[in-house]
Enzyme design. Sequence first.
Site, PDB file in Angstrom:
ATOM      1  N   LEU A  15     -32.656  26.949  57.271  1.00 45.77           N
ATOM      2  CA  LEU A  15     -33.608  27.373  58.294  1.00 45.77           C
ATOM      3  C   LEU A  15     -35.002  27.578  57.708  1.00 45.77           C
ATOM      4  O   LEU A  15     -35.962  27.803  58.427  1.00 45.77           O
ATOM      5  CB  LEU A  15     -33.152  28.684  58.938  1.00 45.77           C
ATOM      6  CG  LEU A  15     -32.020  28.597  59.953  1.00 45.77           C
ATOM      7  CD1 LEU A  15     -31.751  29.957  60.561  1.00 45.77           C
ATOM      8  CD2 LEU A  15     -32.351  27.594  61.053  1.00 45.77           C
ATOM      9  N   GLY A  16     -35.090  27.527  56.386  1.00 45.36           N
ATOM     10  CA  GLY A  16     -36.398  27.735  55.758  1.00 45.36           C
ATOM     11  C   GLY A  16     -36.649  29.188  55.387  1.00 45.36           C
ATOM     12  O   GLY A  16     -37.763  29.689  55.548  1.00 45.36           O
ATOM     13  N   GLY A  18     -36.762  30.290  52.403  1.00 42.29           N
ATOM     14  CA  GLY A  18     -37.678  30.242  51.265  1.00 42.29           C
ATOM     15  C   GLY A  18     -39.118  30.153  51.731  1.00 42.29           C
ATOM     16  O   GLY A  18     -39.989  30.895  51.263  1.00 42.29           O
ATOM     17  N   LYS A 189     -27.224  33.119  72.094  1.00 42.38           N
ATOM     18  CA  LYS A 189     -25.936  33.665  71.660  1.00 42.38           C
ATOM     19  C   LYS A 189     -25.715  33.603  70.138  1.00 42.38           C
ATOM     20  O   LYS A 189     -25.281  34.597  69.529  1.00 42.38           O
ATOM     21  CB  LYS A 189     -24.781  32.963  72.397  1.00 42.38           C
ATOM     22  CG  LYS A 189     -23.428  33.610  72.198  1.00 42.38           C
ATOM     23  CD  LYS A 189     -23.249  34.894  72.984  1.00 42.38           C
ATOM     24  CE  LYS A 189     -22.804  34.589  74.394  1.00 42.38           C
ATOM     25  NZ  LYS A 189     -22.874  35.745  75.289  1.00 42.38           N
ATOM     26  N   LYS A 223     -34.509  39.318  76.005  1.00 37.84           N
ATOM     27  CA  LYS A 223     -33.044  39.332  75.956  1.00 37.84           C
ATOM     28  C   LYS A 223     -32.566  39.477  74.499  1.00 37.84           C
ATOM     29  O   LYS A 223     -31.677  40.281  74.196  1.00 37.84           O
ATOM     30  CB  LYS A 223     -32.527  38.018  76.544  1.00 37.84           C
ATOM     31  CG  LYS A 223     -31.045  37.928  76.689  1.00 37.84           C
ATOM     32  CD  LYS A 223     -30.708  36.690  77.491  1.00 37.84           C
ATOM     33  CE  LYS A 223     -29.274  36.281  77.312  1.00 37.84           C
ATOM     34  NZ  LYS A 223     -29.020  34.943  77.865  1.00 37.84           N
ATOM     35  N   GLY A 355     -36.157  13.031  34.481  1.00 37.97           N
ATOM     36  CA  GLY A 355     -34.779  12.653  34.764  1.00 37.97           C
ATOM     37  C   GLY A 355     -33.923  12.671  33.514  1.00 37.97           C
ATOM     38  O   GLY A 355     -34.430  12.851  32.404  1.00 37.97           O
ATOM     39  N   CYS A 382     -42.472  13.582  31.915  1.00 40.45           N
ATOM     40  CA  CYS A 382     -41.317  13.858  31.067  1.00 40.45           C
ATOM     41  C   CYS A 382     -40.541  12.577  30.746  1.00 40.45           C
ATOM     42  O   CYS A 382     -40.968  11.811  29.898  1.00 40.45           O
ATOM     43  CB  CYS A 382     -40.449  14.940  31.703  1.00 40.45           C
ATOM     44  SG  CYS A 382     -39.425  15.777  30.486  1.00 40.45           S
ATOM     45  N   HIS A 507     -43.999  19.194  32.806  1.00 37.41           N
ATOM     46  CA  HIS A 507     -43.832  19.023  34.253  1.00 37.41           C
ATOM     47  C   HIS A 507     -45.002  19.657  34.987  1.00 37.41           C
ATOM     48  O   HIS A 507     -44.904  20.789  35.469  1.00 37.41           O
ATOM     49  CB  HIS A 507     -42.520  19.665  34.707  1.00 37.41           C
ATOM     50  CG  HIS A 507     -41.317  18.900  34.276  1.00 37.41           C
ATOM     51  ND1 HIS A 507     -40.801  17.869  35.015  1.00 37.41           N
ATOM     52  CD2 HIS A 507     -40.562  18.987  33.167  1.00 37.41           C
ATOM     53  CE1 HIS A 507     -39.763  17.360  34.384  1.00 37.41           C
ATOM     54  NE2 HIS A 507     -39.587  18.023  33.249  1.00 37.41           N
ATOM     55  N   GLU A 509     -45.970  19.276  37.842  1.00 34.00           N
ATOM     56  CA  GLU A 509     -45.702  19.556  39.260  1.00 34.00           C
ATOM     57  C   GLU A 509     -45.372  21.022  39.511  1.00 34.00           C
ATOM     58  O   GLU A 509     -45.416  21.477  40.655  1.00 34.00           O
ATOM     59  CB  GLU A 509     -44.571  18.655  39.784  1.00 34.00           C
ATOM     60  CG  GLU A 509     -43.167  18.955  39.263  1.00 34.00           C
ATOM     61  CD  GLU A 509     -42.820  18.198  37.984  1.00 34.00           C
ATOM     62  OE1 GLU A 509     -43.754  17.854  37.238  1.00 34.00           O
ATOM     63  OE2 GLU A 509     -41.620  17.976  37.732  1.00 34.00           O
TER      64      GLU A 509
HETATM   65  N1  GLN Z   1     -33.888  13.386  29.594  1.00 33.00           N
HETATM   66  C1  GLN Z   1     -35.125  13.602  28.938  1.00 33.00           C
HETATM   67  C2  GLN Z   1     -35.045  14.715  27.916  1.00 33.00           C
HETATM   68  O1  GLN Z   1     -34.131  15.483  27.940  1.00 33.00           O
HETATM   69  C3  GLN Z   1     -36.231  13.909  29.934  1.00 33.00           C
HETATM   70  C4  GLN Z   1     -36.056  15.209  30.607  1.00 33.00           C
HETATM   71  C5  GLN Z   1     -36.907  15.361  31.835  1.00 33.00           C
HETATM   72  O2  GLN Z   1     -37.467  14.401  32.335  1.00 33.00           O
HETATM   73  N2  GLN Z   1     -37.012  16.566  32.353  1.00 33.00           N
HETATM   74  O3  GLN Z   1     -35.898  14.834  27.065  1.00 33.00           O
END
Ligand code: GLN
Length: 540
Positions: A15-16, A18, A189, A223, A355, A382, A507, A509
């Site tokens: 529902l959001g 956060g 309800k 209500k 990743g 990364c 990161h 972001e």
């Molecule tokens: N798998 C890579 C590492 O462990 C990159 C990690 C990531 O992108 N957060 O270094």
Amino acid sequence: MTKHIFVTGGVVSSLGKGLTSASIGLLLERRGFTVRLQKLDPYLNVDPGTMSPYQHGEVYVLDDGTETDLDLGHYERFTHAVLNKDCNYTTGKIYLSVIEKERRGDYRGKTVQVIPHVTDEIKSCIRKVAAPGVDVVITEIGGTVGDIEGMPYYEAIRQYALDVGKNNCLFVHLTLVPYLKAAGELKTKPTQRSVRDLREIGIQPDVLICRTEREIPNDECEKIALFCNVERNAVIEEKDKEFSIYEVPLSLAQNKLDELIVEKLSLTQAKPLDMSDWRTMLDRMRAPAHEVTIGFVGKYVKHRDAYKSVYESLDHAGIAHHAKVRVVRIESDKLADEGAPQALANVDGLLIPGGFDKRGIEGKIEAIKFARETGLPFFGICLGLQCATIEFARHIGLENANSTEFDKASPHPVVCLLEEQEGITNLGGTQRLGAYPCHLKPNTKARAAFGVDVISERHRHRYEVNNKYRERLQARGMLFSGTSPDGGLVEAIELKDHPWFVGVQSHPEFQSKPTKPHPLFRDFIGASLERRLRKTVVTR
Ligand code: GLN
């Protein structure tokens, strides 16, 4: 004395809560109060660090290296609250601590039970955030009222209100008021039912925030108020936002939620609410002058929340350039079949997010090759930096160059395990995590973006550019534009003869806000937009 707001959810998940908690934080900050936000998650994992992004969305990382639920990303994007390891607890973490205490003999032979030992532990986690100088702590309880695993948390917050005095606590319950098309009616309800669940366990909500597709007519609000035992002015409508999540605080303010909280918690010296910069930000988003398309090559692109902060950061960067950022999500293992030139034919920039694991790596490398060869702006985060390093190494003749994460037998392990990571077998919380400083070289894209020599960015990785290859890569045009202060770890790479090709080991972001876009995202979108505009002129 610190006041507390407990945010619970009813009827359904998603529902959001956060976003609502973050919005409450934002409104209170703008009324002049210092807030902290905290999320209590009822699942048994100790933290979300080892959970699949498919199941749970992105793993968010704080400055202190805590791997958290993605809701903490909303908290940071909406507020200035300082968040740390005390801001996200799970049942796993709570039980771990209780069991450790039991093993140490801290309970002096008593039978260890959910009440009071687990509930005491939960209360102590809430108390930790209520530090001196904090006016209001907002604690969000994950899950939905009625879930078995959530029970100890509801019991703990019920007790907490008794401990600190009911006047110092506010129970905000987020619920759903669905519209039944066949009946042509909004239904109250489910809300009545979930409030009854709460009251059964001793919690009378003070404020109901009703998520709805349609406006809730006054008589329906009356209500709800009557059946749920709340005042009419404490039934707050939160209509679905078609345009942006950043509209949520404005609509809650329009429905006078901040006023209500200030009054109910007797918060003194509240400033008048000023949302002008927020409004300006939204106005810019609503009326973009340009459009730019970013190719986003990742493993979990089908999951809406797997790269939540990256998508948000792209939007923030768009705001900075009056541009609508369209993201074309490309699954990395499909890219190799389709081929990068086809897959990336209509994009103005390429982003490869973080990743793990081998799957899809070759697709990412192929996409990066295309970006390097065609001058397409590239931003690698990364794993994105690591793939760019592998691609460049292969390009300069280091055959089968790879990361030892993907090919242990590679003749050219240009990315390898960090020294400190060798011998680690336990996966939870053992990566290189959190904020580390990075020194930037003059006359680089990274230095130009940040405008300062030393930056601090958050990390989450085990692998790193192999220093043994630095000279060879550098000799052929790869620039190591950022390193750890001692120069020992590569933090940022660039390509000399390319309009904008930047990779970072961190990161970024996790440090972008809608009102303060991250410099690297901003410049990446800037470069992509420039390319787009140039292309448009040429084709005309
Ligand atoms: N798998 C890579 C590492 O462990 C990159 C990690 C990531 O992108 N957060 O270094």
